[in-house]
Design a protein around this motif. Structure first.
Motif, PDB file in Angstrom:
ATOM      1  N   LEU A   1       0.792  -1.231   0.000  1.00 42.76           N
ATOM      2  CA  LEU A   1       0.000   0.000   0.000  1.00 42.76           C
ATOM      3  C   LEU A   1       0.825   1.283   0.000  1.00 42.76           C
ATOM      4  O   LEU A   1       0.269   2.373  -0.153  1.00 42.76           O
ATOM      5  CB  LEU A   1      -0.949   0.001   1.196  1.00 42.76           C
ATOM      6  N   ASN A   2       2.134   1.190   0.152  1.00 45.03           N
ATOM      7  CA  ASN A   2       2.978   2.387   0.186  1.00 45.03           C
ATOM      8  C   ASN A   2       4.034   2.360  -0.915  1.00 45.03           C
ATOM      9  O   ASN A   2       4.462   1.286  -1.333  1.00 45.03           O
ATOM     10  CB  ASN A   2       3.651   2.514   1.554  1.00 45.03           C
ATOM     11  N   PRO A   3       4.461   3.568  -1.393  1.00 42.47           N
ATOM     12  CA  PRO A   3       3.923   4.892  -1.040  1.00 42.47           C
ATOM     13  C   PRO A   3       2.498   5.063  -1.548  1.00 42.47           C
ATOM     14  O   PRO A   3       2.148   4.553  -2.615  1.00 42.47           O
ATOM     15  CB  PRO A   3       4.893   5.862  -1.730  1.00 42.47           C
ATOM     16  N   ALA A   4       1.693   5.760  -0.818  1.00 43.89           N
ATOM     17  CA  ALA A   4       0.246   5.782  -1.051  1.00 43.89           C
ATOM     18  C   ALA A   4      -0.142   6.173  -2.471  1.00 43.89           C
ATOM     19  O   ALA A   4      -1.113   5.650  -3.015  1.00 43.89           O
ATOM     20  CB  ALA A   4      -0.414   6.735  -0.046  1.00 43.89           C
ATOM     21  N   ASP A   5       0.608   7.092  -3.082  1.00 41.94           N
ATOM     22  CA  ASP A   5       0.243   7.573  -4.416  1.00 41.94           C
ATOM     23  C   ASP A   5       0.920   6.806  -5.552  1.00 41.94           C
ATOM     24  O   ASP A   5       0.630   7.058  -6.717  1.00 41.94           O
ATOM     25  CB  ASP A   5       0.583   9.065  -4.548  1.00 41.94           C
ATOM     26  N   ASN A   6       1.802   5.883  -5.223  1.00 44.07           N
ATOM     27  CA  ASN A   6       2.502   5.129  -6.272  1.00 44.07           C
ATOM     28  C   ASN A   6       2.918   3.763  -5.743  1.00 44.07           C
ATOM     29  O   ASN A   6       4.082   3.378  -5.790  1.00 44.07           O
ATOM     30  CB  ASN A   6       3.722   5.904  -6.768  1.00 44.07           C
ATOM     31  N   SER A   7       1.944   3.038  -5.243  1.00 41.00           N
ATOM     32  CA  SER A   7       2.201   1.739  -4.628  1.00 41.00           C
ATOM     33  C   SER A   7       1.822   0.611  -5.579  1.00 41.00           C
ATOM     34  O   SER A   7       1.162   0.846  -6.593  1.00 41.00           O
ATOM     35  CB  SER A   7       1.372   1.608  -3.350  1.00 41.00           C
ATOM     36  N   PRO A   8       2.181  -0.628  -5.264  1.00 38.10           N
ATOM     37  CA  PRO A   8       1.648  -1.756  -6.032  1.00 38.10           C
ATOM     38  C   PRO A   8       0.126  -1.752  -6.092  1.00 38.10           C
ATOM     39  O   PRO A   8      -0.464  -2.080  -7.120  1.00 38.10           O
ATOM     40  CB  PRO A   8       2.188  -2.970  -5.271  1.00 38.10           C
ATOM     41  N   MET A   9      -0.528  -1.355  -4.998  1.00 37.16           N
ATOM     42  CA  MET A   9      -1.994  -1.279  -4.982  1.00 37.16           C
ATOM     43  C   MET A   9      -2.491  -0.187  -5.929  1.00 37.16           C
ATOM     44  O   MET A   9      -3.491  -0.376  -6.639  1.00 37.16           O
ATOM     45  CB  MET A   9      -2.483  -1.011  -3.558  1.00 37.16           C
ATOM     46  N   THR A  10      -1.813   0.955  -5.957  1.00 39.38           N
ATOM     47  CA  THR A  10      -2.183   2.031  -6.868  1.00 39.38           C
ATOM     48  C   THR A  10      -2.173   1.535  -8.304  1.00 39.38           C
ATOM     49  O   THR A  10      -3.121   1.761  -9.072  1.00 39.38           O
ATOM     50  CB  THR A  10      -1.201   3.217  -6.737  1.00 39.38           C
ATOM     51  N   ARG A  11      -1.094   0.865  -8.674  1.00 36.99           N
ATOM     52  CA  ARG A  11      -0.960   0.373 -10.044  1.00 36.99           C
ATOM     53  C   ARG A  11      -1.991  -0.707 -10.352  1.00 36.99           C
ATOM     54  O   ARG A  11      -2.522  -0.782 -11.466  1.00 36.99           O
ATOM     55  CB  ARG A  11       0.461  -0.130 -10.273  1.00 36.99           C
ATOM     56  N   LEU A  12      -2.286  -1.545  -9.374  1.00 39.91           N
ATOM     57  CA  LEU A  12      -3.298  -2.583  -9.571  1.00 39.91           C
ATOM     58  C   LEU A  12      -4.670  -1.970  -9.807  1.00 39.91           C
ATOM     59  O   LEU A  12      -5.404  -2.386 -10.713  1.00 39.91           O
ATOM     60  CB  LEU A  12      -3.334  -3.506  -8.348  1.00 39.91           C
ATOM     61  N   LEU A  13      -5.034  -0.984  -9.007  1.00 39.09           N
ATOM     62  CA  LEU A  13      -6.344  -0.350  -9.136  1.00 39.09           C
ATOM     63  C   LEU A  13      -6.483   0.379 -10.469  1.00 39.09           C
ATOM     64  O   LEU A  13      -7.574   0.452 -11.041  1.00 39.09           O
ATOM     65  CB  LEU A  13      -6.583   0.623  -7.981  1.00 39.09           C
ATOM     66  N   ASN A  14      -5.387   0.905 -10.983  1.00 36.60           N
ATOM     67  CA  ASN A  14      -5.427   1.635 -12.253  1.00 36.60           C
ATOM     68  C   ASN A  14      -5.707   0.716 -13.446  1.00 36.60           C
ATOM     69  O   ASN A  14      -6.088   1.200 -14.516  1.00 36.60           O
ATOM     70  CB  ASN A  14      -4.117   2.384 -12.478  1.00 36.60           C
ATOM     71  N   LYS A  15      -5.532  -0.567 -13.262  1.00 35.49           N
ATOM     72  CA  LYS A  15      -5.744  -1.498 -14.377  1.00 35.49           C
ATOM     73  C   LYS A  15      -7.219  -1.741 -14.668  1.00 35.49           C
ATOM     74  O   LYS A  15      -7.582  -2.126 -15.775  1.00 35.49           O
ATOM     75  CB  LYS A  15      -5.059  -2.839 -14.072  1.00 35.49           C
ATOM     76  N   ARG A  16      -8.061  -1.550 -13.675  1.00 37.82           N
ATOM     77  CA  ARG A  16      -9.505  -1.762 -13.866  1.00 37.82           C
ATOM     78  C   ARG A  16     -10.226  -0.778 -12.957  1.00 37.82           C
ATOM     79  O   ARG A  16     -10.154  -0.886 -11.740  1.00 37.82           O
ATOM     80  CB  ARG A  16      -9.881  -3.209 -13.544  1.00 37.82           C
ATOM     81  N   LYS A  17     -10.936   0.165 -13.559  1.00 40.70           N
ATOM     82  CA  LYS A  17     -11.486   1.297 -12.808  1.00 40.70           C
ATOM     83  C   LYS A  17     -12.751   0.965 -12.021  1.00 40.70           C
ATOM     84  O   LYS A  17     -13.079   1.640 -11.049  1.00 40.70           O
ATOM     85  CB  LYS A  17     -11.779   2.460 -13.765  1.00 40.70           C
TER      86      LYS A  17
END
Length: 237
Positions: free
Chosen positions: A122-138
């Motif tokens: 989940l970190n860094p909050a604005d560029n995390s693995p989770m951020t990138r995962l969420l960007n793949k499917r809105k």
């Protein structure tokens, strides 16, 4: 005029429950099966059989979180190789896996401590693995699962550089079905005020506890509603 306003008010009262029900949520029975799929395929276990902390997150088509979906090797996370996932998160020099629809983490060895799996994802909050995962499917279904509940002193501590609260705040803005799930209570937090601590999660995303392939609990806790007792350590009598 007053009668028209009265009728409008009644209509609003009748419609309001329908608006509330229209919010898409994960089917709790399907959620139990998904978490069991994680446990069967990705769980970290020592050679002596001791289960170890890990976390995993998915962003999948929303029908896979709805009623009657049964996750299996041929219809769920088909682009992820379970052995590759386990090997990646077991290697404590990196402890991170990033796939097409799945990310996962173990614990990463640092000089004086181990970086927790939740923070790794989940970190860094604005560029995390989770951020990138969420960007793949809105507008899919995003589920974050951690074997042990997030620790109070680091993950849920606003003053800690490794806290996950900013990441949860960002996740709240993502469309689609969302669920933050844990199974066990972090052993050092059993005696802490998890009622208040878990409300920090619920402020952003729905919280669940899944204890078996057949049983998950909605932790609730929105607003003034208390966290459900199933999501808190048992009280000593």
């Amino acid at each position: 005029m007053k009668f028209t306003m009265f009728l409008s008010g009644l209509l609003l009262l009748f419609l309001l429950p329908n608006w509330t029900e229209s919010v898409e949520t994960v089917d709790i029975n399907t959620l139990a099966r998904i978490i069991n799929f994680f446990e069967q395929n990705y769980k970290r276990v020592n050679n002596d059989g001791v289960e170890r902390q890990y976390a995993a997150a998915i962003n999948v088509p929303k029908h896979q979180c709805q009623q009657n979906f049964i996750p299996a090797q041929n219809n769920f996370l088909t682009q992820e190789n379970a052995l590759n996932v386990k090997n990646a998160i077991t290697d404590e020099t990196n402890a991170l896996y990033q796939g097409s629809e799945l990310i996962a983490a173990g614990t990463r060895k640092m000089r004086k401590y181990k970086m927790h799996s939740e923070s790794l994802l989940l970190n860094p909050a604005d560029n995390s693995p989770m951020t990138r995962l969420l960007n793949k499917r809105k507008d899919g279904c995003s589920i974050f699962y951690t074997f042990d509940s997030p620790c109070v002193d680091t993950c849920l501590n606003p003053t800690s550089r490794a806290n996950i609260l900013d990441a949860l705040r960002n996740w709240k803005e993502h469309d689609g079905i969302k669920a933050f799930v844990f199974k066990n209570f972090w052993k050092f937090d059993i005696d802490k005020d998890l009622q208040a601590e878990f409300k920090q999660i619920v402020a952003h995303v729905p919280l669940f506890r899944c204890v078996s392939e057949n049983q998950c609990y909605a932790c609730k806790g929105e607003g003034n509603t208390p966290i459900d007792a199933h999501c808190l350590p048992p009280r000593e009598i």
